[in-house]
Design a protein around this motif. Structure first.
Motif, PDB file in Angstrom:
ATOM      1  N   GLU A  75       0.846  -1.188   0.000  1.00 41.36           N
ATOM      2  CA  GLU A  75       0.000   0.000   0.000  1.00 41.36           C
ATOM      3  C   GLU A  75       0.887   1.245   0.000  1.00 41.36           C
ATOM      4  OE1 GLU A  75      -3.091  -0.410  -0.382  1.00 41.36           O
ATOM      5  OE2 GLU A  75      -3.513  -2.437   0.351  1.00 41.36           O
ATOM      6  N   LYS A  76       0.392   2.308  -0.591  1.00 38.98           N
ATOM      7  CA  LYS A  76       1.142   3.546  -0.718  1.00 38.98           C
ATOM      8  C   LYS A  76       0.936   4.432   0.515  1.00 38.98           C
ATOM      9  CE  LYS A  76       1.958   7.350  -3.980  1.00 38.98           C
ATOM     10  NZ  LYS A  76       1.541   7.976  -5.252  1.00 38.98           N
ATOM     11  N   THR A  77       1.999   5.114   0.923  1.00 40.14           N
ATOM     12  CA  THR A  77       1.947   6.025   2.067  1.00 40.14           C
ATOM     13  C   THR A  77       2.586   7.341   1.667  1.00 40.14           C
ATOM     14  OG1 THR A  77       2.235   4.103   3.525  1.00 40.14           O
ATOM     15  CG2 THR A  77       2.482   6.290   4.503  1.00 40.14           C
ATOM     16  N   GLU A  78       1.923   8.455   1.955  1.00 40.45           N
ATOM     17  CA  GLU A  78       2.414   9.782   1.570  1.00 40.45           C
ATOM     18  C   GLU A  78       2.687  10.610   2.826  1.00 40.45           C
ATOM     19  OE1 GLU A  78      -0.691  11.296  -0.859  1.00 40.45           O
ATOM     20  OE2 GLU A  78      -0.415   9.814  -2.453  1.00 40.45           O
ATOM     21  N   LEU A  79       3.879  11.161   2.886  1.00 38.45           N
ATOM     22  CA  LEU A  79       4.331  11.897   4.066  1.00 38.45           C
ATOM     23  C   LEU A  79       4.633  13.344   3.712  1.00 38.45           C
ATOM     24  CD1 LEU A  79       5.639  12.194   6.945  1.00 38.45           C
ATOM     25  CD2 LEU A  79       7.724  11.242   5.942  1.00 38.45           C
ATOM     26  N   ARG A  80       4.135  14.274   4.543  1.00 38.75           N
ATOM     27  CA  ARG A  80       4.431  15.691   4.418  1.00 38.75           C
ATOM     28  C   ARG A  80       4.820  16.222   5.798  1.00 38.75           C
ATOM     29  NH1 ARG A  80       0.072  14.469   1.205  1.00 38.75           N
ATOM     30  NH2 ARG A  80       0.006  15.365  -0.898  1.00 38.75           N
ATOM     31  N   ILE A  81       5.739  17.201   5.818  1.00 45.22           N
ATOM     32  CA  ILE A  81       6.245  17.739   7.080  1.00 45.22           C
ATOM     33  C   ILE A  81       6.273  19.259   6.995  1.00 45.22           C
ATOM     34  CG2 ILE A  81       8.129  17.675   8.765  1.00 45.22           C
ATOM     35  CD1 ILE A  81       9.088  15.107   7.244  1.00 45.22           C
ATOM     36  N   LEU A  82       5.689  19.899   8.016  1.00 47.91           N
ATOM     37  CA  LEU A  82       5.696  21.350   8.144  1.00 47.91           C
ATOM     38  C   LEU A  82       6.273  21.731   9.508  1.00 47.91           C
ATOM     39  CD1 LEU A  82       2.056  22.142   6.939  1.00 47.91           C
ATOM     40  CD2 LEU A  82       4.154  22.479   5.601  1.00 47.91           C
ATOM     41  N   TYR A  83       6.651  22.989   9.637  1.00 46.26           N
ATOM     42  CA  TYR A  83       7.098  23.494  10.940  1.00 46.26           C
ATOM     43  C   TYR A  83       6.845  24.983  11.008  1.00 46.26           C
ATOM     44  CZ  TYR A  83      11.235  25.747   8.917  1.00 46.26           C
ATOM     45  OH  TYR A  83      12.062  26.573   8.186  1.00 46.26           O
ATOM     46  N   ASP A  84       6.753  25.502  12.203  1.00 50.52           N
ATOM     47  CA  ASP A  84       6.797  26.927  12.439  1.00 50.52           C
ATOM     48  C   ASP A  84       7.602  27.152  13.710  1.00 50.52           C
ATOM     49  OD1 ASP A  84       5.040  26.413  14.568  1.00 50.52           O
ATOM     50  OD2 ASP A  84       3.265  26.967  13.417  1.00 50.52           O
ATOM     51  N   GLU A  85       7.536  28.346  14.278  1.00 48.06           N
ATOM     52  CA  GLU A  85       8.383  28.626  15.433  1.00 48.06           C
ATOM     53  C   GLU A  85       7.938  27.887  16.692  1.00 48.06           C
ATOM     54  OE1 GLU A  85       5.312  31.865  14.975  1.00 48.06           O
ATOM     55  OE2 GLU A  85       6.722  30.780  13.699  1.00 48.06           O
ATOM     56  N   ASP A  86       6.747  27.261  16.656  1.00 47.20           N
ATOM     57  CA  ASP A  86       6.227  26.580  17.839  1.00 47.20           C
ATOM     58  C   ASP A  86       6.048  25.080  17.672  1.00 47.20           C
ATOM     59  OD1 ASP A  86       5.864  28.967  19.382  1.00 47.20           O
ATOM     60  OD2 ASP A  86       4.101  29.418  18.169  1.00 47.20           O
ATOM     61  N   MET A  87       5.808  24.613  16.442  1.00 52.78           N
ATOM     62  CA  MET A  87       5.370  23.238  16.237  1.00 52.78           C
ATOM     63  C   MET A  87       6.114  22.558  15.096  1.00 52.78           C
ATOM     64  SD  MET A  87       2.712  22.344  18.259  1.00 52.78           S
ATOM     65  CE  MET A  87       1.577  23.213  19.372  1.00 52.78           C
ATOM     66  N   LEU A  88       6.189  21.232  15.228  1.00 52.63           N
ATOM     67  CA  LEU A  88       6.527  20.361  14.116  1.00 52.63           C
ATOM     68  C   LEU A  88       5.241  19.651  13.726  1.00 52.63           C
ATOM     69  CD1 LEU A  88       8.658  18.922  12.277  1.00 52.63           C
ATOM     70  CD2 LEU A  88       8.745  17.149  14.065  1.00 52.63           C
ATOM     71  N   TYR A  89       4.825  19.807  12.455  1.00 51.50           N
ATOM     72  CA  TYR A  89       3.594  19.177  11.969  1.00 51.50           C
ATOM     73  C   TYR A  89       3.961  18.027  11.033  1.00 51.50           C
ATOM     74  CZ  TYR A  89       1.564  23.670  13.423  1.00 51.50           C
ATOM     75  OH  TYR A  89       1.194  24.778  14.126  1.00 51.50           O
ATOM     76  N   VAL A  90       3.344  16.898  11.230  1.00 56.23           N
ATOM     77  CA  VAL A  90       3.545  15.745  10.360  1.00 56.23           C
ATOM     78  C   VAL A  90       2.179  15.297   9.866  1.00 56.23           C
ATOM     79  CG1 VAL A  90       4.446  13.409  10.154  1.00 56.23           C
ATOM     80  CG2 VAL A  90       5.606  15.053  11.641  1.00 56.23           C
ATOM     81  N   GLY A  91       2.029  15.215   8.560  1.00 55.86           N
ATOM     82  CA  GLY A  91       0.780  14.753   7.969  1.00 55.86           C
ATOM     83  C   GLY A  91       1.045  13.522   7.112  1.00 55.86           C
ATOM     84  N   VAL A  92       0.272  12.475   7.325  1.00 61.70           N
ATOM     85  CA  VAL A  92       0.469  11.228   6.587  1.00 61.70           C
ATOM     86  C   VAL A  92      -0.868  10.776   6.015  1.00 61.70           C
ATOM     87  CG1 VAL A  92       1.358   8.877   6.651  1.00 61.70           C
ATOM     88  CG2 VAL A  92       2.283  10.594   8.227  1.00 61.70           C
TER      89      VAL A  92
END
Length: 858
Positions: A75-92
């Motif tokens: 199965e396929k899995t797609e990963l994206r990563i964001l950040y700002d001065e307060d948080m690390l965001y991970v979206g899958v």
């Protein structure tokens, strides 16, 4: 955009990372994932519909980790990563060709069921030893934990972070928002962290990962990929406060005599307390607790311990489980290690814990941890005929209000505990370090005159058990992590408590005595195929870690040799296969060098194509002489040779009905007048999930052991009286979980336990001043009235309703009941049955607690 670096691209990226003062090391160095800076607000709702997610690079080159390492995932899995001065965001986005079969079963926070799950691993210090793990199931259940020493994992670490699960037409979505203040990372202009994402597909028993990180390596964190692209992040000092208020109502028997279960008294009490967490520096964090309350923690399992060794119980209190991985013995857990400098259950179980503080983190390349705790509490003489119902507030426990009748009847020792550890990195994946612990009695000295008093009249100073201990430890591995050597050297000194005491093996331990010991393991701990291992455990007669640590026994030298065969990626028809053969001998460490026992053991287990596990084990104890059985004399007493065979099965946890079962059959061989005998152990656990929000688990265990001759008493003539002992127990445990939402749960726990033991026939035995061995063929049969047999039955019940009404803030309603059967009446022979006789008529204690906590951070 997903990419792999090759050739010149790899060189360019490497030079760019070095220019940013962020070293790139480890087996995952060929993979770099880039995080994009978020320009707007990101709502954690499981939808990934903000514009920033659309602009973020997409990585989808996941590989299979299990059952076939390195294979292209199904199965396929797609990963994206964001950040700002307060948080690390991970979206899958977890694509699925059969979305209706995604396992979305529910569970409570930090108790996620086996289901479709996504895990984010972050080594923010880039030290290749420690990584945080954040997990979300397809049902939205959050949990977290910590990898430490590169290869070990604990669920004890916990943090406050946001997460959500959602659905798409062809799969499901996990969204993580991890506060940067929760992570420790260096103060540099460009961050490079160890990083990977794992995905569990429950129905297929597949495990996927964003980096090739096979199970067969003796490493984990050092093989993560890398996350970069995060610029101008500055570590933030974070302060978290969590005050609580708890109110209790307790109904218990008025009299301590178990044969008088009525009348019962009602006593209300109230506690306030505070938990604090703070970031001291970018790499050091502090946690403190004042008058902690752990009323929602499940009670210890009832068990029958007829050995001469202390039983080990796991720690469940949150303050002592979180962030304590550095205090574990190197190479193994406290419960598995023969010697452990620090055992947190020494703190606050008999004397109330007033407060504790711990600092953990790193200073440069050195990991450090310090824990300091103080226990003290009031007491008063009790007259059970006229109980003191007046509410009291005492300076020794200033945040607790309760009636005088609940205070101890004799003084408890005031103790100061300290544990400190430091471990530094050596080369690639290896560490050396050391630790010190102390339990310092603050109740003054216990004089010889005080020690001569009856136990109930001794002052608090005689009830203390103090001491100091220090260790040097090391965990050295080859670069590929397959071969290694680890161990610990430890020394101790007794300080405080009784001026002297006699240990089980006859060693006289005086205040001020010192001892030494340690353990060593060397061999191949990773890779496919044969894994040879050798080791030795040593504990001198006067080594004493029991003030603040845990040790199975002293006065022992135990060499061992193990040959393992490991196929974590499968062998033939099996998904996994493991086997080992082990030989252990044990001698006393004193000048006598008495042989204690030789142990041989063979074990094999295999995971079937259906992902069910089957196991087999057999072993034998030969030429045994027990120096602890004839209490505090040290006379070696021969024990019957024994052998056993065991089979066990663990069904695939994805099933609607999951079963774990074990059956062992043992044989005690004839020795002297002691006849041969058979025994068994049978245990089974059945877990049923009729609905994604409901789970019922029933566990049953039954043990019948013929111990052979056991010590009963030392007669006035100086000889020893022994009796054949046959014991049996039955334990029934029911756990029920009802998950209304991942933040609103109801849990129930009940254990019914019954045990009995019968002595006879009886024998006498003698030794001499030289403590000459006693062999079984020297036992002399003798007539004796059986007054040592026993029968016990008990019931523990615990029901917990937990509501996390906002992130990090909880409200608990807890009901518990402990009940014991009426004791055997004088001149009455104890029951030899597993039925809970006279349980309902026995003494019972009921407690109801309401506990509210509020989480605040800044």
């Amino acid at each position: 955009m997903a990419f792999e670096v090759r050739g010149a691209v790899a060189l360019g990226v490497s030079l760019w990372c070095l220019a940013a003062s962020a070293a790139v090391e480890g087996p995952g160095k060929e993979q770099f994932l880039r995080a994009a800076r978020a320009q707007g607000r990101v709502d954690v709702d499981g939808r990934l519909d903000e514009a920033d997610w659309a602009r973020a690079p997409v990585f989808d080159a996941f590989v299979e980790r299990f059952p076939t390492a390195g294979k292209t995932p199904s199965e396929k899995t797609e990963l994206r990563i964001l950040y700002d001065e307060d948080m690390l965001y991970v979206g899958v986005v977890a694509r699925d060709s059969e979305p209706a079969r995604i396992d979305r079963r529910l569970g409570r926070r930090d108790s996620a069921p086996f289901s479709d799950t996504l895990h984010v691993l972050v080594d923010s210090t880039h030290g290749h030893r420690t990584a945080y793990q954040f997990s979300i199931t397809a049902g939205g259940v959050q949990s977290d934990g910590l990898y430490y020493d590169d290869r070990y994992y604990t669920e004890d670490w916990s943090g406050i972070w946001a997460g959500a699960a959602g659905s798409v037409e062809d799969g499901w979505v996990a969204e993580f928002a991890i506060p940067l203040s929760l992570l420790r990372f260096p103060d540099t202009s460009m961050q490079t962290w160890g990083f990977s994402v794992r995905r569990d597909i429950a129905r297929k028993n597949e495990e996927l990962e964003s980096v090739d990180n096979p199970r067969n390596h003796n490493a984990n964190v050092s093989r993560l990929g890398h996350l970069t692209g995060m610029e101008d992040l500055r570590p933030r000092k974070r302060l978290e406060l969590m005050p609580y208020l708890a109110a209790r109502g307790l109904a218990r028997p008025q009299f301590s005599d178990a044969s008088r279960p009525t009348p019962r008294l009602f006593s209300p009490s109230m506690d306030v307390g505070l938990d604090v967490r703070a970031a001291l520096t970018s790499e050091l964090s502090l946690a403190a607790t004042f008058n902690p309350d752990f009323g929602e923690v499940e009670a210890d399992e009832l068990l029958l311990n007829l050995s001469t060794f202390e039983a080990y119980f796991p720690e469940r209190r949150p303050f002592f489980t979180q962030g304590m991985e550095l205090f574990q013995p190197v190479g193994m857990d406290t419960g598995d290690s023969p010697l452990a400098l620090f055992y947190s259950r020494r703190i606050g179980l008999t004397t109330p814990l007033l407060g504790a503080v711990k600092v953990t983190g790193s200073v440069g390349d050195v990991q450090v941890g310090v824990l300091d705790a103080f226990v003290t509490g009031p007491w008063q003489h009790q007259d059970e005929a006229t109980p003191d119902h007046d509410l009291r507030l005492d300076w020794r426990r200033p945040m607790h209000v309760g009636p005088g009748l609940e205070l101890p009847d004799r003084p408890s020792p005031t103790l100061h505990f300290l544990a400190a550890v430091a471990r530094g990195r050596v080369g690639e994946g290896s560490v050396v370090g050391g630790a010190v612990t102390l339990a310092n009695p603050l109740s003054g000295p216990c004089t010889v005159e005080d020690a001569g008093l009856e136990e109930d009249l001794r002052p608090a100073a005689c009830r203390a058990r103090g001491g100091y201990a220090g260790s040097l430890d090391f965990d050295l591995k080859t670069q590929d992590g397959q071969w290694g050597v680890f161990g610990m050297m430890v020394a101790s000194r007794v300080d405080g408590g009784l001026p002297s005491r006699t240990l089980e093996d006859g060693t006289r331990l005086h205040d001020g005595d010192s001892g030494a010991g340690g353990y060593l393991r060397a061999g191949r701990f990773g890779g496919e195929g044969l894994r040879p291992e050798v080791g030795v455990d040593v504990a001198s007669p006067t080594l004493s870690l029991s003030a603040a640590g845990f040790q199975r026994a002293q006065n022992e030298v135990t060499p061992r040799a193990v040959l393992r065969y490991s196929k974590p990626n499968g062998m033939g028809p099996f998904r996994e296969f493991y086997a080992h053969a082990m030989a252990i001998s044990r001698w006393t460490a004193d000048a006598r060098r008495e042989h204690v026992v030789t142990l041989l053991n063979v074990n094999a287990e295999a995971t079937l194509p259906s992902f069910d596990l089957l196991g087999f084990e057999t072993g034998t104890n030969l030429n045994s002489f027990d120096v602890r059985e004839l209490t505090r004399t040290g006379v070696p007493f021969e024990r019957n040779d024994r052998a056993f065979v065991s089979m066990y099965v663990e069904s695939n946890p994805k099933r609607l009905v999951a079963v774990d079962a074990t059956l062992s059959v043992g044989h005690r061989f004839k020795g002297g007048p002691s006849a041969s005998a058979w025994g068994w152990y049978a245990g089974a656990s059945v877990s049923v999930r009729p609905h994604p929000s409901l789970e019922t688990e029933l566990s049953v265990s039954n043990d019948l052991t013929d111990h052979g001759p056991r010590y009963v008493e030392t007669r006035s003539t100086g000889d020893f009286l022994l009796g054949e002992l046959e014991s049996q127990y039955l334990s029934l445990t029911l756990r029920q979980q009802w998950v209304l939402t991942p933040r609103l749960t109801l849990q129930g726990y009940a254990q019914l336990f019954t045990a009995h033991g019968t002595y006879g026939p009886f024998f006498t035995a003698t030794s001499d001043e030289r403590r000459t061995r006693i062999r079984l063929d020297s036992l002399v049969p003798v007539e004796h009235a059986d007054d040592s047999s026993f029968y016990d039955t008990a019931l523990n019940v615990n029901v917990v309703a937990r509501w996390e009404y906002q992130l990090g803030s909880t409200f608990f309603v807890v009901y518990s009941r402990t009940q014991q059967g009426l004791p055997t009446a004088e001149r009455e022979r104890p029951h030899a049955t597993l039925r809970p006789r006279r349980l309902a008529a026995g003494p019972a204690t009921d407690a109801l607690m309401l506990k509210w906590s509020y989480y605040w951070d800044a």
